[in-house]
Design an enzyme around this catalytic site. Structure first.
Site, PDB file in Angstrom:
ATOM      1  N   TRP A 354       3.961  -8.998  -5.240  1.00 11.04           N
ATOM      2  CA  TRP A 354       4.196  -7.453  -6.042  1.00 11.04           C
ATOM      3  C   TRP A 354       4.822  -6.601  -5.250  1.00 11.04           C
ATOM      4  O   TRP A 354       4.865  -5.467  -6.156  1.00 11.04           O
ATOM      5  CB  TRP A 354       2.364  -7.450  -5.608  1.00 11.04           C
ATOM      6  CG  TRP A 354       2.139  -6.819  -3.757  1.00 11.04           C
ATOM      7  CD1 TRP A 354       2.746  -7.630  -2.519  1.00 11.04           C
ATOM      8  CD2 TRP A 354       1.772  -5.666  -2.923  1.00 11.04           C
ATOM      9  NE1 TRP A 354       2.096  -7.595  -1.371  1.00 11.04           N
ATOM     10  CE2 TRP A 354       1.601  -6.177  -1.496  1.00 11.04           C
ATOM     11  CE3 TRP A 354       0.824  -4.285  -3.793  1.00 11.04           C
ATOM     12  CZ2 TRP A 354       0.757  -4.966  -0.701  1.00 11.04           C
ATOM     13  CZ3 TRP A 354       0.532  -3.651  -2.029  1.00 11.04           C
ATOM     14  CH2 TRP A 354       0.238  -4.367  -0.872  1.00 11.04           C
ATOM     15  N   ASP A 355       5.340  -7.003  -4.304  1.00 15.87           N
ATOM     16  CA  ASP A 355       6.763  -6.762  -3.825  1.00 15.87           C
ATOM     17  C   ASP A 355       7.568  -5.762  -4.744  1.00 15.87           C
ATOM     18  O   ASP A 355       7.959  -4.156  -4.838  1.00 15.87           O
ATOM     19  CB  ASP A 355       7.396  -7.120  -3.419  1.00 15.87           C
ATOM     20  CG  ASP A 355       7.080  -8.127  -2.276  1.00 15.87           C
ATOM     21  OD1 ASP A 355       5.872  -8.194  -2.138  1.00 15.87           O
ATOM     22  OD2 ASP A 355       7.471  -8.219  -1.125  1.00 15.87           O
ATOM     23  N   GLU A 497      -3.351  -8.997   5.476  1.00 14.78           N
ATOM     24  CA  GLU A 497      -3.399 -10.871   5.549  1.00 14.78           C
ATOM     25  C   GLU A 497      -3.803 -11.004   6.274  1.00 14.78           C
ATOM     26  O   GLU A 497      -3.469 -12.239   6.798  1.00 14.78           O
ATOM     27  CB  GLU A 497      -1.736 -11.121   4.567  1.00 14.78           C
ATOM     28  CG  GLU A 497      -1.998 -10.924   3.092  1.00 14.78           C
ATOM     29  CD  GLU A 497      -0.086 -11.457   2.582  1.00 14.78           C
ATOM     30  OE1 GLU A 497       0.287 -11.861   1.574  1.00 14.78           O
ATOM     31  OE2 GLU A 497       0.546 -11.416   3.707  1.00 14.78           O
ATOM     32  N   LYS A 610      -2.399  -6.535   9.327  1.00 15.01           N
ATOM     33  CA  LYS A 610      -0.684  -7.008   9.452  1.00 15.01           C
ATOM     34  C   LYS A 610       0.094  -5.788   8.610  1.00 15.01           C
ATOM     35  O   LYS A 610       1.160  -5.854   9.297  1.00 15.01           O
ATOM     36  CB  LYS A 610      -0.720  -8.333   8.608  1.00 15.01           C
ATOM     37  CG  LYS A 610       1.285  -8.795   8.303  1.00 15.01           C
ATOM     38  CD  LYS A 610       0.571  -9.481   7.096  1.00 15.01           C
ATOM     39  CE  LYS A 610       2.025 -10.864   6.936  1.00 15.01           C
ATOM     40  NZ  LYS A 610       2.181 -11.689   5.928  1.00 15.01           N
ATOM     41  N   GLN A 611       0.014  -5.074   8.071  1.00 12.18           N
ATOM     42  CA  GLN A 611       0.479  -3.655   7.512  1.00 12.18           C
ATOM     43  C   GLN A 611      -0.753  -3.464   6.688  1.00 12.18           C
ATOM     44  O   GLN A 611      -1.814  -3.383   6.965  1.00 12.18           O
ATOM     45  CB  GLN A 611       0.666  -4.778   5.958  1.00 12.18           C
ATOM     46  CG  GLN A 611       0.015  -5.297   5.347  1.00 12.18           C
ATOM     47  CD  GLN A 611       1.403  -6.548   4.070  1.00 12.18           C
ATOM     48  OE1 GLN A 611       1.256  -6.715   4.191  1.00 12.18           O
ATOM     49  NE2 GLN A 611       0.916  -6.202   2.688  1.00 12.18           N
TER      50      GLN A 611
END
Length: 776
Positions: A354-355, A497, A610-611
């Site tokens: 998806w980046d 994640e 994580k993000q």
């Protein structure tokens, strides 16, 4: 070890950075961040002479192969053309012996050239100056040029150099090629053929050498060698003190995936490739480099962004990002996409995530819309694999792979990953099974592109079909909760994640809902204005049946709402999880340090992310939440976010700017720029971080300039960092070329259109013709 203040000829600053010392245990960083490419192929910037621990990579986009039935497809590591085996007075040349002075390895971003030079003294006291130059042509995307100059400074030397095409390489042990035919034409032109084992992609690689002494051409009969998976030529000569031996190598790379050879016999490709190799040799390094330089001059003219900053590094960082966006992007072929490591290393096997849609595509939407369209057409070609994945999982419509390679391959995410520190077993990678927000991410990107460009032809050929079939997937994916009387999306992974097998991840639910909203909206518009398009799609997509499912379910999808503290729960359980002191992990030198002490199962039970997750939701669907809710959630989730994903910092930077904290926004921007370009000498060993590279541009244009597409309208809400005096950048909007000039006090916009243009600046609607100048 890295010098960010390298000055190029003509006093050009902030266009280059250098490695200032040779460290044999720190090879990977500069191999990656100084990598060369042109979108067709990528060449890792390994040194010419070999060292233990090096990683020689040459990747050609789209040439995926599956080594074994128990592994997933990956970009194969093609034959190496960069290695020089050198002897000085009969002893192997290496920087691990003797003394090294004046060492510098520089990536010239302006001209996309790698330059390495040093003075080396051997054990006998002989001092020799070496200079190496290298480029991967942007003018002729099949060409690699190399040039070496050797000058003995105090005594003459006997010098030997051997170089050729070496296919004795693997992808970390996996050999993707059959042994192929090798040949040397006229004792000069080396040819090696290799074919991938499963996908049967043919590679034809050529190389040749030109030798001169003090500018005068040399004819030296080479020693010819052909071995298993290798062909080479070697030369020996005496170089007197003060004289310069020049060794040029021109290489060419062609594959049967090239559009020019699609459907052609292999013999046709071999003949054309050999002719091009001979022409490259005839022209030589300098002539071909001039053409390459001009191609890059056009790039910098097109993407010209100016930052007037007290911090010179900011200019370099933005140019670094732009450079890598260009070298990683297959602008030449819609069947190919951008890997999570670009073409700079073996990390993530060349797969796309998806980046691309969320972090990289905006750069192209607003800078080169035709390339953005090509990248989205790649996703259209991927509908075949997406539909197959949906069917295999018991769903309808198109369920996009978490990792995608050749567009029709479907899901290619590996099943097993790193070690579990508790059990000692490999950790299972669940993303390919349950990280499903990628499907709505693709749909969002289609909508973003369409609203920003007005490209109706794209929608009619590709866009509507993607939106409709992804919405159909979500309608079939919803699970009815009888007790609560609503639809849930259970057992997923969101952008965070570190939280697996969660129910009702807010990002996933909202984006699925938005995907279905778009499908309903465009179905209704087409039904009243262009019914023939619906008729064309009806047979393959069963649109009437899908429309009934969308409309009957959309208002019953559970969308997590803010609680009494304005916190939107990231998922059903996150707010109930145990909290621990994350200070040492927040201050970590290397990402993922948490897993030295916890397994992923244990992390799953902690309030640690994580993000950005909820933050990503606020960035993409910002109009659905109030500023108060966004700020409360930022304050709640940011302390729990380790930014262990390179995608995270840019999103937090942009949102900090939205909240009016320009100092924090700038701090996070700087941290994002240092993921690859910073001083951590192991941060990029497996390759650069493509999403972070795109995120740097987003921080500047979508963050500090506040450029957004909201509800189909162009918005500008500038908030420059205090360190910046002004910012200039070009964009395209609805086919119109705009130049934007921002300071802390005013905005100046010029338009290429003869028609008035509407936009919103700091919440105020503005209509202007040709030029707009407003105080801020």
């Amino acid at each position: 070890m890295l010098n960010y203040n390298k000055t190029l000829p003509n006093q050009l600053t902030n266009w280059a950075f250098s490695e200032t010392a040779f460290k044999p245990l720190l090879l990977g960083k500069c191999e990656s961040i100084m990598s060369l490419g042109n979108g067709y192929m990528g060449l890792r910037s390994v040194t010419e002479e070999p060292y233990i621990g090096e990683t020689r990579n040459l990747f050609v986009n789209g040439t995926f192969n599956k080594f074994d039935e128990n592994e997933v497809t990956e970009l194969p590591n093609a034959a190496d053309v960069t290695r020089f085996d050198m002897l000085v007075d009969g002893r192997r040349f290496s920087l691990e012996t003797g003394k090294v002075e004046e060492y510098s390895r520089t990536l010239d971003l302006r001209h996309a050239e790698l330059i390495r030079s040093f003075v080396w003294e051997n054990e006998a006291g002989k001092r020799v100056r070496f200079s190496f130059r290298r480029f991967v042509s942007l003018d002729n995307t099949h060409v690699i040029g190399m040039k070496m100059e050797v000058t003995p400074l105090n005594e003459g030397i006997q010098f030997s150099v051997g170089s050729g095409i070496n296919a004795q390489l693997t992808n970390t042990g996996s050999q993707h090629f059959h042994e192929g035919e090798k040949r040397i034409f006229d004792k000069k032109y080396m040819q090696l053929e290799q074919t991938t084992t499963e996908s049967k992609v043919h590679f034809i690689i050529h190389a040749s050498h030109r030798l001169s002494l003090n500018g005068e051409s040399l004819e030296i009969a080479p020693k010819m060698d052909i071995h298993r998976r290798k062909v080479a030529l070697s030369y020996t000569l005496d170089i007197p003190a003060g004289e310069t031996f020049t060794f040029e190598k021109m290489s060419t790379v062609h594959t049967s995936r090239d559009l020019a050879f699609e459907g052609q016999e292999l013999s046709v490709m071999k003949e054309a490739a050999l002719a091009q190799a001979k022409e490259a040799d005839r022209q030589g390094y300098d002539a071909l480099f001039e053409l390459h330089k001009q191609a890059w001059a056009n790039v910098w003219d097109r993407y010209h962004i100016e930052i007037d900053s007290e911090q010179e590094f900011d200019k370099l960082a933005l140019r670094f990002a732009t450079y890598h966006l260009v070298v990683m992007t297959p602008a030449h072929d819609r069947r190919m996409a951008i890997g999570a490591k670009g073409l700079s290393g073996e990390g993530y096997k060349g797969h796309s995530f998806w980046d691309t849609e969320i972090f990289i595509l905006p750069f192209y939407i607003y800078s080169r819309p035709e390339i953005a369209r090509s990248l989205l057409e790649y996703r259209y070609l991927g509908l075949e694999g997406a539909r197959r994945k949906a069917q295999e999982n018991g769903f309808k419509g198109a369920m996009y792979p978490w990792e995608q390679a050749w567009p029709t391959d479907g899901e290619v995410t590996p099943v097993w990953g790193e070690v579990d520190v508790v059990t000692g077993l490999q950790t299972k990678i669940w993303s390919g099974f349950i990280e499903q927000h990628i499907t709505s991410d693709v749909a969002y990107a289609v909508w973003h592109y369409y609203k920003a460009t007005g490209d109706q032809d794209f929608m009619e050929r590709y866009g509507y079909e993607i939106l409709f079939d992804t919405a159909t997937f979500w309608a079939s994916r919803l699970e009815w909760d009888n007790a609560k009387g609503r639809y849930h999306i259970n057992e997923v992974i969101g952008p965070d994640e570190y939280k697996e097998h969660v129910d009702n991840n807010a990002f996933t639910n909202y984006m699925a809902h938005f995907n279905m909203e778009l499908a309903i909206q465009y179905y209704n518009e087409l039904q009243s204005e262009r019914p023939e398009i619906l008729e064309r799609l009806e047979e393959s997509l069963k649109l009437q049946e899908s429309y009934t499912a969308w409309t009957s379910k959309i208002n019953q999808i559970y969308l997590p709402q803010p609680n009494e503290d304005n916190i939107v729960p990231q998922d059903d359980t996150y707010l109930t999880l145990e909290q621990i002191d994350l200070t040492k992990y927040k201050n970590q030198e290397k990402v993922g340090s948490l897993f030295r002490e916890y397994s992923l199962d244990q992390v799953n039970k902690l309030q640690v992310s994580k993000q950005a997750d909820i933050m990503m939701l606020f960035f993409l669907l910002e109009n659905k939440f109030t500023p108060e809710v966004k700020k409360a959630n930022y304050d709640y989730y940011e302390p729990k976010t380790l930014h262990d994903s390179s995608l995270s910092l840019s999103t937090h930077s942009i949102l900090a700017g939205d909240f009016g904290d320009s100092d924090l926004a700038y701090q996070l921007f700087r941290k994002a720029t240092e993921i690859d370009l910073g001083p951590n000498m192991h941060s990029s060993d497996a390759g650069i971080h493509s999403a972070s590279i795109g995120g740097i541009w987003e921080c500047v244009v979508m963050g500090f300039a506040g450029l957004r597409m909201l509800d189909g309208k162009l918005h500008l809400n500038p908030s420059l960092p205090q360190a910046w005096k002004q910012l200039k950048f070009p964009i395209y909007w609805q086919g119109v070329h705009l130049n934007v000039h921002l300071t802390h006090s005013d905005v100046l916009i010029t338009s290429s259109s003869d028609e008035p243009l509407a936009l919103t600046i700091k919440g105020n609607d503005v209509l202007f013709h040709k030029e707009l100048h407003l105080p801020l």
